[in-house]
Write a protein that holds these residues in place. Structure first.
Motif, PDB file in Angstrom:
ATOM      1  N   PRO A 190     -55.858 -35.964  11.448  1.00 34.34           N
ATOM      2  CA  PRO A 190     -57.218 -35.504  11.127  1.00 34.34           C
ATOM      3  C   PRO A 190     -57.449 -35.432   9.630  1.00 34.34           C
ATOM      4  O   PRO A 190     -56.534 -35.116   8.852  1.00 34.34           O
ATOM      5  N   PHE A 193     -61.653 -30.941   8.682  1.00 37.59           N
ATOM      6  CA  PHE A 193     -62.528 -30.401   9.715  1.00 37.59           C
ATOM      7  C   PHE A 193     -62.721 -28.906   9.457  1.00 37.59           C
ATOM      8  O   PHE A 193     -61.845 -28.251   8.891  1.00 37.59           O
ATOM      9  N   TRP A 220     -67.852 -33.578   6.306  1.00 39.24           N
ATOM     10  CA  TRP A 220     -66.755 -33.009   7.080  1.00 39.24           C
ATOM     11  C   TRP A 220     -66.729 -33.656   8.468  1.00 39.24           C
ATOM     12  O   TRP A 220     -67.745 -34.139   8.968  1.00 39.24           O
ATOM     13  N   GLY A 221     -65.563 -33.622   9.095  1.00 39.03           N
ATOM     14  CA  GLY A 221     -65.475 -34.057  10.480  1.00 39.03           C
ATOM     15  C   GLY A 221     -65.897 -32.954  11.428  1.00 39.03           C
ATOM     16  O   GLY A 221     -65.777 -31.770  11.114  1.00 39.03           O
ATOM     17  N   GLU A 225     -65.134 -34.905  17.337  1.00 37.59           N
ATOM     18  CA  GLU A 225     -64.810 -36.285  16.975  1.00 37.59           C
ATOM     19  C   GLU A 225     -63.324 -36.591  17.100  1.00 37.59           C
ATOM     20  O   GLU A 225     -62.911 -37.741  16.926  1.00 37.59           O
ATOM     21  N   VAL A 248     -58.180 -39.938  11.737  1.00 40.89           N
ATOM     22  CA  VAL A 248     -59.572 -39.631  12.046  1.00 40.89           C
ATOM     23  C   VAL A 248     -60.076 -38.823  10.859  1.00 40.89           C
ATOM     24  O   VAL A 248     -60.082 -37.594  10.855  1.00 40.89           O
ATOM     25  N   ASP A 249     -60.473 -39.531   9.813  1.00 39.84           N
ATOM     26  CA  ASP A 249     -60.647 -38.869   8.507  1.00 39.84           C
ATOM     27  C   ASP A 249     -61.887 -39.319   7.752  1.00 39.84           C
ATOM     28  O   ASP A 249     -62.004 -39.058   6.541  1.00 39.84           O
ATOM     29  N   GLY A 250     -62.812 -40.003   8.416  1.00 44.16           N
ATOM     30  CA  GLY A 250     -64.012 -40.447   7.709  1.00 44.16           C
ATOM     31  C   GLY A 250     -63.751 -41.471   6.634  1.00 44.16           C
ATOM     32  O   GLY A 250     -64.578 -41.698   5.755  1.00 44.16           O
TER      33      GLY A 250
END
Length: 256
Positions: A190, A193, A220-221, A225, A248-250
């Motif tokens: 991640p 978040f 931010w996530g 997601e 999963v980090d944008g």
């Protein structure tokens, strides 16, 4: 036909550290995909509250198991009890984690060791206990929660960074050892978040400004997601994915 690959109906998933935050969000996603989930925390009260929130729409798919993930005897006993009373564990999500922020030169050794014990020892202890049941069945999915800091250093959290780098390599080592037994071992990394673990950052205007400039997606996530990544790695859609860390980090780890 393809969507059936993501169906987790009839599967049992143990998620450590799942009374709140990332663990609870992943538990909710797995439940919605059909799995029976076992929530874990050391706190019976926290577990009861989390289970109540999930049991509303999914009354028959949520159980709890209170144990300390760093206590090998407690873990072994809890895993055996889940296997006997709920069913074979098909999915393990090693999510329990600890964070402490201090300049490295001021970081107490006992706190450094405690971070590593929770973040590194626990995935090894729980992973080993569960794998010993999965290996004879020649199937199982293990998902270790890594972090963008598995790849990136940041000031004031060097012990955490150290631990998450180790979890990345633990994931690859587990794959190297257990893939031949039919297990899939992968990680989710991640980005940032809004969780209890990140409260200090969430409350910092400086960090918010840095993140929105640093992340290609500029935000931010959202915890929801992370659910899709967890469902993918827990399901038959990822049967040939092994030893992989899914960030999963944008886009944070994609850019300098």
């Amino acid at each position: 036909m393809v969507m059936k690959l993501f169906d987790l109906t009839g599967r049992v998933a143990l998620i450590t550290g799942s009374s709140r935050g990332i663990g609870l969000a992943i538990a909710r996603g797995l439940v919605e995909a059909g799995a029976t989930v076992v929530l874990n925390s050391r706190s019976e009260t926290a577990l009861s509250e989390a289970a109540a929130a999930l049991k509303g729409p999914f009354p028959d798919q949520v159980s709890t198991a209170a144990f300390d993930v760093t206590d090998q005897d407690a873990v072994t006993a809890a895993v055996a009890e889940i296997e006997a009373e709920i069913g074979p564990i098909d999915i393990l999500v090693n999510n329990a984690g600890l964070q402490k922020r201090l300049p490295l030169e001021d970081f107490p050794l006992e706190d450094f060791r405690r971070v590593l014990e929770t973040n590194v020892d626990a995935p090894f202890i729980v992973g080993q206990a569960v794998a010993r049941h999965m290996i004879p069945r020649r199937r199982g999915k293990i998902i270790n929660i890594c972090s963008v800091t598995s790849e990136l250093g940041r000031a004031t959290i060097t012990p955490y960074v150290t631990s998450k780098g180790a979890v990345k390599m633990l994931t690859k080592g587990m794959c190297a050892e257990w893939a031949k037994h039919g297990l899939n071992v992968n990680g989710i990394g991640p980005g940032w978040f809004k969780t209890e673990l990140n409260r200090a950052l969430v409350e910092s205007e400086t960090f918010h400004a840095w993140l929105t400039q640093r992340a290609p997606m500029g935000r931010w996530g959202e915890l929801e997601e992370l659910a899709g990544a967890a469902i993918f790695l827990a399901s038959d859609a990822s049967t040939y994915v092994n030893g992989h860390i899914l960030y999963v980090d944008g886009g944070v780890t994609a850019v300098v």
